[in-house]
Design an enzyme around this catalytic site. Structure first.
Site, PDB file in Angstrom:
ATOM      1  N   HIS A 154       0.631  -1.767  -0.646  1.00 28.13           N
ATOM      2  CA  HIS A 154       0.111  -0.087  -0.347  1.00 28.13           C
ATOM      3  C   HIS A 154       0.811   1.719   0.227  1.00 28.13           C
ATOM      4  O   HIS A 154       0.849   2.208   1.073  1.00 28.13           O
ATOM      5  CB  HIS A 154      -1.020  -0.446   1.259  1.00 28.13           C
ATOM      6  CG  HIS A 154      -2.022  -0.938   1.249  1.00 28.13           C
ATOM      7  ND1 HIS A 154      -2.885  -0.904   0.445  1.00 28.13           N
ATOM      8  CD2 HIS A 154      -1.999  -2.192   1.845  1.00 28.13           C
ATOM      9  CE1 HIS A 154      -3.623  -2.097   0.695  1.00 28.13           C
ATOM     10  NE2 HIS A 154      -3.008  -3.115   0.913  1.00 28.13           N
TER      11      HIS A 154
ATOM     12  N   HIS B 152       0.519  -8.395  -1.044  1.00 29.85           N
ATOM     13  CA  HIS B 152       0.195  -8.427  -2.572  1.00 29.85           C
ATOM     14  C   HIS B 152       1.026  -7.945  -3.899  1.00 29.85           C
ATOM     15  O   HIS B 152       0.442  -6.722  -4.096  1.00 29.85           O
ATOM     16  CB  HIS B 152      -1.339  -8.528  -1.947  1.00 29.85           C
ATOM     17  CG  HIS B 152      -1.689  -6.885  -1.703  1.00 29.85           C
ATOM     18  ND1 HIS B 152      -1.283  -5.624  -1.645  1.00 29.85           N
ATOM     19  CD2 HIS B 152      -2.153  -6.951  -0.473  1.00 29.85           C
ATOM     20  CE1 HIS B 152      -2.267  -5.180  -0.752  1.00 29.85           C
ATOM     21  NE2 HIS B 152      -2.787  -5.608  -0.151  1.00 29.85           N
TER      22      HIS B 152
ATOM     23  N   ASN C  45      -0.404  -5.263  -6.547  1.00 36.29           N
ATOM     24  CA  ASN C  45      -1.477  -4.597  -6.317  1.00 36.29           C
ATOM     25  C   ASN C  45      -1.275  -3.586  -5.026  1.00 36.29           C
ATOM     26  O   ASN C  45      -0.562  -4.111  -4.171  1.00 36.29           O
ATOM     27  CB  ASN C  45      -2.997  -5.571  -5.227  1.00 36.29           C
ATOM     28  CG  ASN C  45      -3.029  -6.251  -6.237  1.00 36.29           C
ATOM     29  OD1 ASN C  45      -4.446  -5.699  -7.164  1.00 36.29           O
ATOM     30  ND2 ASN C  45      -2.748  -8.011  -6.352  1.00 36.29           N
TER      31      ASN C  45
ATOM     32  N   ARG D 122      11.089   3.223 -17.501  1.00 35.68           N
ATOM     33  CA  ARG D 122      12.137   4.583 -16.718  1.00 35.68           C
ATOM     34  C   ARG D 122      12.186   4.932 -14.919  1.00 35.68           C
ATOM     35  O   ARG D 122      12.923   4.951 -14.553  1.00 35.68           O
ATOM     36  CB  ARG D 122      11.645   5.703 -16.930  1.00 35.68           C
ATOM     37  CG  ARG D 122      11.705   5.997 -18.437  1.00 35.68           C
ATOM     38  CD  ARG D 122      11.745   7.735 -18.833  1.00 35.68           C
ATOM     39  NE  ARG D 122      12.321   7.427 -20.447  1.00 35.68           N
ATOM     40  CZ  ARG D 122      11.333   7.549 -21.341  1.00 35.68           C
ATOM     41  NH1 ARG D 122       9.420   7.471 -20.693  1.00 35.68           N
ATOM     42  NH2 ARG D 122      11.275   7.412 -22.502  1.00 35.68           N
TER      43      ARG D 122
ATOM     44  N   HIS E 278      -7.135 -10.291  -9.041  1.00 34.49           N
ATOM     45  CA  HIS E 278      -6.216  -9.292  -8.837  1.00 34.49           C
ATOM     46  C   HIS E 278      -4.365  -9.144  -9.478  1.00 34.49           C
ATOM     47  O   HIS E 278      -4.141  -7.617  -9.885  1.00 34.49           O
ATOM     48  CB  HIS E 278      -6.122  -9.645  -7.045  1.00 34.49           C
ATOM     49  CG  HIS E 278      -6.860  -9.614  -6.076  1.00 34.49           C
ATOM     50  ND1 HIS E 278      -7.841  -9.969  -5.760  1.00 34.49           N
ATOM     51  CD2 HIS E 278      -6.849  -8.586  -5.271  1.00 34.49           C
ATOM     52  CE1 HIS E 278      -8.749  -9.117  -4.733  1.00 34.49           C
ATOM     53  NE2 HIS E 278      -7.584  -8.373  -4.237  1.00 34.49           N
TER      54      HIS E 278
ATOM     55  N   ASP F   2      -5.505 -13.761   0.522  1.00 38.40           N
ATOM     56  CA  ASP F   2      -6.041 -11.999   1.215  1.00 38.40           C
ATOM     57  C   ASP F   2      -7.799 -12.439   1.713  1.00 38.40           C
ATOM     58  O   ASP F   2      -8.304 -11.822   0.988  1.00 38.40           O
ATOM     59  CB  ASP F   2      -6.063 -11.637   0.712  1.00 38.40           C
ATOM     60  CG  ASP F   2      -6.285  -9.563   0.168  1.00 38.40           C
ATOM     61  OD1 ASP F   2      -6.192  -9.992   1.594  1.00 38.40           O
ATOM     62  OD2 ASP F   2      -6.459  -8.891  -0.196  1.00 38.40           O
TER      63      ASP F   2
ATOM     64  N   LEU G 280     -11.934  -3.232  -5.222  1.00 38.78           N
ATOM     65  CA  LEU G 280     -11.458  -4.677  -4.947  1.00 38.78           C
ATOM     66  C   LEU G 280     -11.103  -4.060  -3.196  1.00 38.78           C
ATOM     67  O   LEU G 280     -10.325  -3.970  -2.380  1.00 38.78           O
ATOM     68  CB  LEU G 280     -10.393  -4.949  -5.411  1.00 38.78           C
ATOM     69  CG  LEU G 280     -10.690  -5.660  -7.068  1.00 38.78           C
ATOM     70  CD1 LEU G 280      -9.034  -6.297  -7.668  1.00 38.78           C
ATOM     71  CD2 LEU G 280     -12.121  -6.859  -6.801  1.00 38.78           C
ATOM     72  N   ALA G 281     -12.157  -5.911  -2.444  1.00 40.59           N
ATOM     73  CA  ALA G 281     -11.162  -5.432  -0.964  1.00 40.59           C
ATOM     74  C   ALA G 281     -11.313  -7.011   0.110  1.00 40.59           C
ATOM     75  O   ALA G 281     -12.389  -7.640  -0.517  1.00 40.59           O
ATOM     76  CB  ALA G 281     -13.260  -4.538  -0.104  1.00 40.59           C
ATOM     77  N   GLY G 282     -10.322  -7.398  -0.824  1.00 37.32           N
ATOM     78  CA  GLY G 282      -9.760  -8.818   0.129  1.00 37.32           C
ATOM     79  C   GLY G 282      -9.996  -9.738  -1.523  1.00 37.32           C
ATOM     80  O   GLY G 282     -10.615  -9.030  -2.011  1.00 37.32           O
TER      81      GLY G 282
END
Length: 385
Positions: free
Chosen positions: A196, A217, A220, A228, A252, A276, A309-311
């Site tokens: 993240h 993950h 993601n 570059r 994913h 996940d 997407l949530a899991g």
């Protein structure tokens, strides 16, 4: 004392090689040896396993299962339900994962994790704290109101948890955590993971030097690979010291991108499978709640109302099937991605992840289609189809 027993399989994979028409001997929760069936003493109890016996699957990112989400039920009972739900799909060791939440919920989760270890909850390996010390620009489904920099009390809580558990993974972003803080966590034996984050290639590499061990993950919620600016994805693939988790649901990450990553990964760090998974795993739930927000389950996807997407809605056995059948990986390599490599990533390969003398007697028995027939944790059968 537990009597020695023998689990018999047509094909036994020990994590490195195959044994045909073999038996896994175990007793007192530990593996003793792999032997040809014909060499077994007539006195030993023989248990018909099945077509394939492999090390039990290890999942380092599990948000929920069996109708329970760790964020919503940070208790020993919640952890036990999650572990039992994943055991039906061959997972014998997992890290219940807390998605970004308040300090109070994190504290309760740590307390529950320590209690789960003390009570020897089957399948509980440790915890994964995914946030709240992340990047707002790469928040994904994490609640932006709860994302914040790591403070001294956060660090102290994580360090105390790391001392109490066999395995602890923490996902952080350089935007919210300093390199010095990473070094302190890594020095305590905690597996620190980058995720993240908008981190550049250079920043990610410098954090790897500071003590980062894995990437969360892959592809993601991280800066992408560019020609570059290689970004976080490029750093994960090019930095040999880094392991990387990957969600192999075909949603994913496109299968073509999975294959490219697997061919490109510099070792010794490997890419390992994570589910996940969220609370619906093993149930017919069509929606659930995370931090007061509704998550929808539709056509194999879990998303917020806006489509984020949530899991994931996948189990570990299905993940192994996908990388073997869709990507064409040799079966032994697909199995290593769910056993050997995650064990190495969190430094428990001397205890789990392979079938070898002295290791925990954790097995999964699969049929020809790689579907779970039975699951064994510490020498005890916890699931049979």
């Amino acid at each position: 004392m537990t009597e020695n027993r023998a689990l018999i399989g047509r094909h036994v994979f020990d994590g490195a090689s195959w044994h045909e028409d073999a038996a896994v001997l175990f007793g007192n929760g530990k593996i003793i040896a792999i032997r040809p069936v014909g060499s077994l003493s007539p006195d030993i109890e023989k248990i018909e396993g099945g077509e394939i016996i492999a090390p039990g699957f290890i999942d380092l990112q599990v948000n929920g299962g069996g109708g329970v989400l760790l964020n919503e039920e940070p208790t020993v009972e919640g952890i036990a339900t999650i572990c039992a739900a994943h055991a039906k799909f061959g997972t014998t060791a997992l890290l219940p994962t807390l998605i970004t939440d308040t300090y109070e919920i994190t504290e309760r989760t740590v307390e529950a994790g320590i209690a789960a270890k003390d009570r020897h909850v089957p399948g509980f390996l440790g915890l994964h704290l995914e946030g709240p010390h992340l990047s707002l620009s790469r928040k994904g489904a994490h609640d932006p109101k709860l994302i914040r920099p790591m403070e001294e009390r956060d660090l102290d809580l994580i360090l105390s948890c790391g001392m109490a558990l066999d395995a602890l993974m923490v996902t952080i972003a350089p935007e919210s955590v300093s390199a010095d803080q990473v070094t302190r966590l890594a020095a305590a034996g905690i597996t620190v993971s980058l995720g993240h984050t908008e981190a550049s290639y250079e920043t990610a590499q410098s954090y790897a030097t500071a003590g980062i061990r894995t990437a969360t993950h892959l592809f993601n919620a991280m800066s992408p690979l560019g020609h570059r600016e290689p970004g976080m994805v490029g750093a994960a693939l090019a930095t040999g010291a880094l392991y990387a988790g990957m969600i192999a649901d075909g949603i994913h990450v496109h299968p073509a991108a999975m294959g490219i990553a697997l061919r490109a990964k510099t070792g010794p760090g490997k890419i390992f499978l994570v589910t996940d998974a969220m609370s619906p795993l093993g149930t017919d739930m069509t929606s659930f709640t995370l931090n007061g927000r509704e998550i929808l389950r539709r056509d194999g996807r879990l998303t917020l109302i806006d489509g984020t997407l949530a899991g994931a809605d996948i189990d570990m056995a299905s993940s192994v099937r996908l990388v073997h059948q869709i990507l064409g990986l040799p079966l032994e390599e697909a199995l290593r991605m769910a056993t050997v490599y995650p064990a190495e990533a969190v430094q428990v390969s001397g205890v789990k992840g392979s079938i070898a003398p002295g290791l925990d007697a954790d097995f999964v028995v699969l049929d020809d289609d790689l579907r779970t027939q039975s699951t064994w944790i510490g020498g005890r059968e916890v699931y049979r189809a």
